[in-house]
Design an enzyme around this catalytic site. Structure first.
Site, PDB file in Angstrom:
ATOM      1  N   GLU A 145      -4.319  25.637 -17.452  1.00 30.99           N
ATOM      2  CA  GLU A 145      -5.826  25.436 -17.728  1.00 30.99           C
ATOM      3  C   GLU A 145      -6.533  26.795 -18.078  1.00 30.99           C
ATOM      4  OE1 GLU A 145      -9.492  24.312 -14.772  1.00 30.99           O
ATOM      5  OE2 GLU A 145      -7.711  25.369 -13.683  1.00 30.99           O
TER       6      GLU A 145
ATOM      7  N   LYS B  15     -12.842  18.445 -18.825  1.00 30.24           N
ATOM      8  CA  LYS B  15     -12.759  18.176 -17.155  1.00 30.24           C
ATOM      9  C   LYS B  15     -13.889  17.645 -16.650  1.00 30.24           C
ATOM     10  CE  LYS B  15     -11.409  21.366 -13.428  1.00 30.24           C
ATOM     11  NZ  LYS B  15     -11.326  22.585 -13.020  1.00 30.24           N
TER      12      LYS B  15
ATOM     13  N   CYS C  53      -6.577  20.241 -13.198  1.00 33.04           N
ATOM     14  CA  CYS C  53      -6.535  20.952 -12.069  1.00 33.04           C
ATOM     15  C   CYS C  53      -7.313  20.253 -10.869  1.00 33.04           C
ATOM     16  CB  CYS C  53      -7.150  22.503 -12.212  1.00 33.04           C
ATOM     17  SG  CYS C  53      -6.862  23.587 -10.802  1.00 33.04           S
TER      18      CYS C  53
END
Length: 251
Positions: free
Chosen positions: A43, A111, A145
């Site tokens: 990430e 994300k 994540c």
């Protein structure tokens, strides 16, 4: 048909993409030379998990995305990782997953769940899940994540997913959560999961990596030693996913 994958657990030079690119480039070349067809970085892989968007956020065709596409063309492999990016349709930058293909293919995902605990929601907008991306016959769904904590995101995509790809900057202080959730997502969804996390330190946080590749029964295929830069390799076989789901029709 299988897809040869590599997950590179690497350090990041804080807010210094050129230095990180110079460090990561030989790792990607080595992975490709060893036969990897898809290579995942972490990430915000070129700058670290920085909230300093005025410095680190790039245009869609910025230097990090360009570097990824150049590596894909050079190696013939697909290159994955996330980048802080100014994204059309959003009032703030997004934490943007990029999958760059060897023939110029370009797939992106913002994300869904910015990490509110660390203030990511104050600096980055959240996106929406995307349709699976098919590479070498393998249906890949990307998450980033903190998305890992939201089981419904994975479940909603499960029927059309063979492999979840999860690049991360997950701090060592919560490493047990990272490892447990990766296994849970594989078991719940009867799919492969690749979690690729950074090592080193950034902005006062320490990262232990603990990257791993997990099969559709929750068995760990490859795991990285804590704290060490390394590359994990595995073969992803969609027929295994289909077989597991047939033999154990829990879904």
């Amino acid at each position: 048909m299988t897809l040869e994958v590599a997950a590179i657990q690497h350090d990041i030079v804080w807010e210094d993409p050129p230095a990180t690119m110079a460090m990561v480039r030989p790792l990607v070349l080595d992975a490709a030379a060893a036969g990897a067809e898809l290579i995942s970085l972490t990430e915000m892989w070129s700058c670290g998990f920085s909230m300093n968007t005025g410095v680190v956020a790039e245009a869609a065709d910025g230097p990090t995305a360009t570097f990824m596409h150049e590596l894909a063309a050079e190696t013939g492999a697909w290159i994955a990782g996330s980048v802080p990016q100014h994204t059309d349709g959003y009032d703030r930058p997004t934490n943007r997953f990029i999958l760059a293909g060897p023939n110029g293919e370009d797939h992106r995902y913002s994300k869904t769940k910015p990490f509110s605990f660390a203030g990511e929601t104050d600096h980055y907008a959240g996106g929406e899940p995307v349709a699976p991306i098919t590479v070498g016959g393998v249906r890949i769904t990307p998450f980033i994540c903190y998305d890992l904590r939201f089981a419904d995101l994975f479940w909603n995509a499960a029927a059309d997913t063979d492999l979840y790809l999860v690049p991360a900057n997950w701090p060592g202080a919560r490493r047990e959560h990272w490892m447990a959730l990766l296994s849970a997502r594989a078991i719940e969804n009867q799919a492969y999961v690749i979690g690729v996390n950074r090592v080193g330190s950034g902005d006062g946080l320490d990262y232990t990596g603990d990257s791993r590749i997990i099969d559709p029964l929750g068995e760990i295929m490859q795991e990285a030693p804590a704290g060490a830069a390394t590359t994990l390799r595995a073969s992803i076989d969609p027929a295994v996913v289909a077989d597991v789901r047939t033999r154990f029709p829990f879904m």
